[in-house]
Design a protein around this motif. Structure first.
Motif, short mmCIF file in Angstrom:
data_model
loop_
_atom_site.label_atom_id
_atom_site.label_comp_id
_atom_site.label_asym_id
_atom_site.label_seq_id
_atom_site.Cartn_x
_atom_site.Cartn_y
_atom_site.Cartn_z
N GLU A 13 9.10 1.03 -5.79
CA GLU A 13 9.32 1.29 -7.22
C GLU A 13 8.22 0.61 -8.02
N ASN A 14 7.60 1.35 -8.93
CA ASN A 14 6.53 0.82 -9.75
C ASN A 14 7.08 0.08 -10.96
N ILE A 15 6.37 -0.98 -11.31
CA ILE A 15 6.71 -1.77 -12.50
C ILE A 15 5.57 -1.62 -13.50
N GLU A 16 5.93 -1.40 -14.73
CA GLU A 16 4.92 -1.34 -15.79
C GLU A 16 5.52 -1.93 -17.06
N ALA A 17 4.93 -3.03 -17.50
CA ALA A 17 5.43 -3.71 -18.70
C ALA A 17 4.26 -4.10 -19.58
N ASN A 18 4.44 -3.93 -20.87
CA ASN A 18 3.41 -4.28 -21.84
C ASN A 18 4.08 -4.99 -23.01
N THR B 46 1.73 -4.67 -14.00
CA THR B 46 1.81 -3.39 -13.27
C THR B 46 1.96 -3.68 -11.77
N SER B 47 2.39 -2.66 -11.02
CA SER B 47 2.57 -2.84 -9.57
C SER B 47 2.08 -1.62 -8.79
N PRO B 48 0.78 -1.34 -8.84
CA PRO B 48 0.25 -0.21 -8.08
C PRO B 48 0.14 -0.54 -6.59
N ASN B 49 0.44 0.41 -5.73
CA ASN B 49 0.27 0.25 -4.28
C ASN B 49 0.97 -0.99 -3.74
N ASN B 50 2.15 -1.29 -4.27
CA ASN B 50 2.95 -2.44 -3.83
C ASN B 50 2.31 -3.79 -4.13
N ASP B 51 1.25 -3.80 -4.92
CA ASP B 51 0.68 -5.05 -5.43
C ASP B 51 1.33 -5.37 -6.77
N LEU B 52 1.25 -6.63 -7.17
CA LEU B 52 1.74 -7.03 -8.49
C LEU B 52 0.57 -7.60 -9.28
#
Length: 400
Positions: A1-6, A27-33
């Motif tokens: 699940e992707n995370i995106e917060a601003n 953000t959390s692209p490709n399972n990175d944070l």
């Protein structure tokens, strides 16, 4: 699940400090944070210091770049610190963070300091620093862990020929000007309790308000109870008299500076001290202040509203710039009051040895916004001396 917060806040106030343009992007692209956090901390002078942290976490590893820019008009501080942190467990099974600092750089004014690669290891109530080194030419700062059963985990900071004004710029101290090249050691102990700090420094070519004072030997200590830096120091210089026998000049400086309370209180005991520092307070009408001072002065007050009080006896020469005349002082008493420097019937000599009696006061608003009301009683005394070569349409030599 992707995370995106601003998250953005134009302004917040915390602990009486104003912060602007608080920006947090996660953000959390490709399972990175990934995180990009920036904020501007406003100073009391209205100038902000920018901080930014760019970080990326994956597989128990954190890559980060920390940036700073204080936008100072003089000796601007700009730099980045690159690091990689690996999270693991040590031999005792405790969580541990192993930081590898990559080659980085920081600029202070026109000097660039190299931050050398090193390793820092942190676990609960334990910190190990292995030769954290910062250099610029002959300037060198090294930080190492020290183990002391009585002081807990401690840090030893060693300075070698470091520009003192750079250090003061780092802590945003600009109330009065100190400069020179500092060498010595400082200890920071009880890192995980109630930290204590103390140091012993030697500052070569020490200057106060751009006035030479020789070599400063200083003991400094962080006074935790009063939240201030206690200073016990002595400047030692030599005075050449007739080119024959050096005469010792000593200046004792005792007191404190409190960044928390924004306050300074330094006592200055002058014994044949160079009086060049007086020129900085009177630069609107005086230069070439080749003086020797004896007596006691006190620099004190809010860092934005400094007072200079006390009394000195001065000998030497000064030039009054509007008149282009040099005068000689002989055992003249100068009294410093709040917002006033008073002359009480002091005798001065012009270049021909003719005497004049000076009385009156120099007024100021915490060492700025100068005005004066000075009377001179004299006969055949040099009062003005401008020649045609200076480009003025009004020139001449006047005795009064």
């Amino acid at each position: 699940e992707n995370i995106e917060a601003n998250i953005f806040a134009p302004q917040i106030v915390y602990d009486n400090t104003q912060y602007k343009n608080v920006n947090i992007v996660i953000t959390s692209p490709n399972n990175d944070l990934n995180a990009d956090i920036s904020v501007t901390k406003m100073g009391k002078n209205g100038v902000g210091t920018d901080y930014r942290l760019e970080a990326s976490a994956t597989d128990d590893r954190l890559l980060s770049v920390f940036s700073i820019d204080n936008h100072a008009r003089e000796k601007r501080l700009v730099g980045k610190l690159n690091s990689i942190i690996q999270f693991a467990r040590n031999a005792d099974g405790h969580a541990e963070a192993q930081m590898s600092i990559s080659p980085s750089a920081i600029s202070v004014g026109d000097s660039t300091f190299a931050i050398h690669p090193t390793n820092v290891i942190y676990s609960k109530n334990h910190l190990n620093v292995d030769n954290f080194l910062i250099t610029s030419g002959s300037q060198r700062i090294s930080i190492n862990s020290v183990t002391d059963s009585g002081l807990g985990d401690s840090l030893l900071v060693e300075l070698d020929h470091v520009n003192l004004s750079y250090i003061l710029n780092l802590v945003n101290f600009h109330a009065v000007d100190f400069s020179g090249h500092a060498s010595g050691q400082a200890y920071i102990s009880h890192l995980f309790g109630q930290p204590e700090a103390r140091g012993k420094l030697q500052v070569e070519e020490f200057r106060f308000q751009d006035g030479m004072m020789g070599t400063l030997y200083a003991n400094v200590r962080w006074n935790r109870a009063q939240e201030q830096i206690d200073i016990d120091a002595q400047a030692i210089d030599t005075m050449i008299v007739g080119g024959i026998v050096p005469k010792m000049r000593t200046t004792n400086i005792n007191g404190y500076v409190s960044p928390k309370r924004n306050y300074i209180d330094l006592g200055i005991a002058a014994h044949h001290t160079r009086g060049e520092f007086i020129e900085s307070f009177c630069s609107s009408f005086m230069d070439h202040a080749y003086l020797t001072a004896n007596g006691n002065l006190r620099v004190w007050g809010d860092l934005k509203r400094i007072n200079l009080t006390g009394e000195i006896v001065a000998d030497g020469n000064v030039r009054i710039t509007p008149l282009n005349t040099q005068y000689t002082l002989r055992n003249d008493t100068i009294e410093c009051l709040i917002n006033e420097i008073r002359f009480g019937n002091d005798t001065i000599l012009d270049r021909n040895g003719h005497p004049g009696i000076v009385s009156g006061s120099l007024y100021h608003n915490h060492l700025s916004q100068l005005s004066y009301d000075i009377n001179v009683k004299a006969n055949n005394f040099l009062a003005y001396d401008w020649g045609p070569t200076y480009g003025s349409t009004f020139y001449g030599t006047v005795f009064g």
